[in-house]
Design a protein around this motif. Structure first.
Motif, PDB file in Angstrom:
ATOM      1  N   CYS A  13       1.129  -1.322  -0.101  1.00 30.32           N
ATOM      2  CA  CYS A  13      -0.449  -0.082  -0.125  1.00 30.32           C
ATOM      3  C   CYS A  13       0.555   1.196   0.042  1.00 30.32           C
ATOM      4  N   LEU A  14       0.838   2.238  -0.800  1.00 30.56           N
ATOM      5  CA  LEU A  14       1.310   3.538  -1.077  1.00 30.56           C
ATOM      6  C   LEU A  14       1.763   4.400   0.198  1.00 30.56           C
ATOM      7  N   LYS A  15       2.761   4.976   0.045  1.00 31.60           N
ATOM      8  CA  LYS A  15       3.730   5.724   1.346  1.00 31.60           C
ATOM      9  C   LYS A  15       3.528   6.802   1.429  1.00 31.60           C
ATOM     10  N   SER A  16       3.297   8.057   1.844  1.00 32.98           N
ATOM     11  CA  SER A  16       2.960   9.417   1.585  1.00 32.98           C
ATOM     12  C   SER A  16       3.579   9.795   1.796  1.00 32.98           C
ATOM     13  N   ILE A  17       3.731  10.991   0.173  1.00 30.70           N
ATOM     14  CA  ILE A  17       5.167  11.878   0.571  1.00 30.70           C
ATOM     15  C   ILE A  17       4.878  13.335   0.422  1.00 30.70           C
ATOM     16  N   ALA A  27      19.522  17.582   0.400  1.00 28.84           N
ATOM     17  CA  ALA A  27      20.844  17.064   1.379  1.00 28.84           C
ATOM     18  C   ALA A  27      21.255  16.233   2.460  1.00 28.84           C
ATOM     19  N   THR A  28      19.813  16.143   3.318  1.00 25.28           N
ATOM     20  CA  THR A  28      19.692  15.032   3.625  1.00 25.28           C
ATOM     21  C   THR A  28      18.609  14.043   3.902  1.00 25.28           C
ATOM     22  N   SER A  29      18.985  13.093   5.020  1.00 24.05           N
ATOM     23  CA  SER A  29      19.218  11.304   4.653  1.00 24.05           C
ATOM     24  C   SER A  29      17.255  12.151   5.127  1.00 24.05           C
ATOM     25  N   LEU A  30      16.803  12.900   5.521  1.00 24.74           N
ATOM     26  CA  LEU A  30      15.667  12.639   6.757  1.00 24.74           C
ATOM     27  C   LEU A  30      15.692  11.814   8.053  1.00 24.74           C
ATOM     28  N   ASP A  31      16.396  11.938   8.016  1.00 29.87           N
ATOM     29  CA  ASP A  31      16.733  11.216   9.178  1.00 29.87           C
ATOM     30  C   ASP A  31      17.175  11.839  10.870  1.00 29.87           C
ATOM     31  N   ARG A 129       9.398   6.228  -0.419  1.00 34.51           N
ATOM     32  CA  ARG A 129       9.362   5.140   0.176  1.00 34.51           C
ATOM     33  C   ARG A 129       8.121   5.907   1.965  1.00 34.51           C
ATOM     34  N   GLU A 130       9.305   6.687   2.471  1.00 38.99           N
ATOM     35  CA  GLU A 130       8.910   7.596   3.351  1.00 38.99           C
ATOM     36  C   GLU A 130       7.874   8.445   3.469  1.00 38.99           C
ATOM     37  N   PRO A 345       1.617   5.593   9.884  1.00 39.70           N
ATOM     38  CA  PRO A 345       3.148   6.440  10.803  1.00 39.70           C
ATOM     39  C   PRO A 345       3.501   7.732   9.675  1.00 39.70           C
ATOM     40  N   VAL A 346       4.075   8.796  10.050  1.00 44.70           N
ATOM     41  CA  VAL A 346       4.590   9.404   9.521  1.00 44.70           C
ATOM     42  C   VAL A 346       5.551  10.683  10.417  1.00 44.70           C
ATOM     43  N   PRO A 347       6.674  11.216   9.297  1.00 43.84           N
ATOM     44  CA  PRO A 347       7.209  12.274  10.055  1.00 43.84           C
ATOM     45  C   PRO A 347       6.587  12.669  11.166  1.00 43.84           C
ATOM     46  N   TRP A 348       7.832  13.217  12.441  1.00 40.05           N
ATOM     47  CA  TRP A 348       6.885  13.772  12.729  1.00 40.05           C
ATOM     48  C   TRP A 348       6.746  15.742  13.559  1.00 40.05           C
TER      49      TRP A 348
END
Length: 419
Positions: A13-17, A27-31, A129-130, A345-348
């Motif tokens: 199922c698709l991940k949300s962008i 420039a970052t690894s989204l971490d 993916r994220e 789950p989504v980014p904080w």
């Protein structure tokens, strides 16, 4: 059912962008703390598709149609979706899956994703993916891209077409990053490029192409622009009734007369965007513009239950009869949103943004609670649930109001998901 990524073999199922500044994404690894997902996607249980059509493109390219055939197909698709009238607009970092699902619970009939950058989406697996999630209940769905290269746009669109009902081209973003990246409303200066973007998708995709635009200062230019998009193959047009320079929605009223003129000039479905603060606005907008539906953005962030008839105190007239405490408040909505985030789950950073938008007035009453929130370098669900309880213990409650004629929230599942 937790959301999955189609870009991982174990995650169909698709991940949300989310639309994040281009410089940061590349420039970052989204971490960073607020960029990390609110739960570990590796812990999600795997699933298999019940429908094999979800694993392949939806048929052959649609091909270019002209005249009545194109118009009939546009309306046929819109009718198949039920002609939704109440729609969640695309919002940077704010129209992600959990928020869309919350709005759907409270009356939204369709929704847009946040804007996705077509080049990054095509090139960066981590970005895909994220940052993009959906689930089977998340329909009808518009997936929106910004772009300035037809081939790159098509490559990105082909990755999502099995999982949405429209691929939408963002032609309305007025922000500085859109100027720097040469997309959104800044393509209004290059209509030949805009036309090529629409034609590329209309000829090659198996799902319809939609566009979201802003108006020109001159009405004639706006109408000509809209007609060009229709001729190029746009099957649905959303019109934000402000110009590219009118960025402040509270300062500049959207021009519903311009939207009405576009609707009168076109033969495809047209949506209206701007000045939608409560259901009275919805009714008035549909009546005055003749539009086939409305989009709401900023007001939904503060009040995701807008389309169910709830309104904040700001939009309750003193002495007006028929308004009552709707037995729902923004803290209730925030708790529902957090539960959806635990499932999807989504980014904080997105959760933090929604907390501030939904509880802004509450924080003004108890600013020390907001200060505690801002001091958290890492958020947890436990902290956020405790924060809501703390506000309630401090006696903060700002009800959402409801008019009798707008009360139609019945039979909604407690977890906010459709049956």
């Amino acid at each position: 059912m937790k959301s999955k990524s189609i870009f991982s073999p174990q995650n169909p199922c698709l991940k949300s962008i989310f639309s994040t500044p281009l410089e940061s994404l590349m420039a970052t690894s989204l971490d960073l703390n607020d960029d990390s997902l609110c739960s570990n996607p590796q812990q999600q249980q795997t699933e298999t598709h019940e429908n094999s059509s979800e694993t392949a493109l939806l048929g052959e390219p649609r091909g270019y149609l002209s005249g009545e055939a194109r118009v009939e197909r546009a309306w046929g698709h819109w009718s198949k979706l039920g002609r939704p009238k109440l729609i969640v607009a695309p919002m940077v970092d704010n129209s992600e899956l959990p928020f869309r699902m919350l709005c759907r619970k409270y009356g939204a009939e369709a929704a847009y994703t946040p804007m996705l950058h077509s080049r990054i989406f095509s090139e960066n697996e981590k970005y895909r993916r994220e940052e993009f999630t959906t689930c089977k209940e998340d329909r009808p769905l518009f997936v929106q891209f910004c772009a300035n290269d037809p081939d790159i746009l098509l490559e990105a669109a082909r990755r999502v077409e099995p999982y949405c009902d429209y691929v939408d081209i963002n032609l309305g973003c007025p922000q500085r990053i859109a100027r720097r990246g040469y997309y959104g409303a800044f393509l209004m200066d290059n209509l030949l490029l805009v036309k090529s973007l629409v034609e590329k998708l209309a000829i090659n995709l198996s799902v319809p192409v939609s566009c979201k635009i802003r108006v020109f200062p001159k009405l004639e230019d706006t109408i000509n622009y809209a007609r060009m998009l229709e001729e190029a193959g746009c099957s649905l047009l959303a019109v934000h009734g402000r110009t590219r320079d009118e960025k402040d929605g509270k300062k500049f009223r959207a021009d519903w007369k311009a939207i009405k003129a576009v609707k009168s000039a076109l033969r495809i479905p047209v949506l209206a965007n701007g000045n939608i603060r409560h259901m009275d606005d919805v009714r008035t907008c549909l009546e005055e513009t003749g539009a086939d539906g409305v989009l709401s953005a900023e007001t939904l962030l503060e009040n995701p239950a807008l389309f169910a008839g709830f309104r904040t105190a700001e939009w309750v007239d003193d002495g007006e009869e028929g308004n009552k405490d709707g037995l729902l408040d923004q803290a209730d909505l925030l708790v529902e949103y957090l539960k959806l985030c635990e499932r999807h789950p989504v980014p904080w950073r997105m959760i933090r943004s929604h907390v501030h938008k939904m509880l802004g007035e509450w924080f003004r009453i108890q600013p020390q609670v907001r200060e505690d929130l801002n001091a958290q370098s890492r958020l947890t669900f436990e902290f956020l649930y405790d924060m809501v309880n703390r506000l309630r213990e401090l006696g903060v409650r700002i009800p959402l109001y409801l008019k009798e004629k707008d009360s139609h929230v019945q039979g909604v599942p407690e977890d906010g998901l459709a049956n």
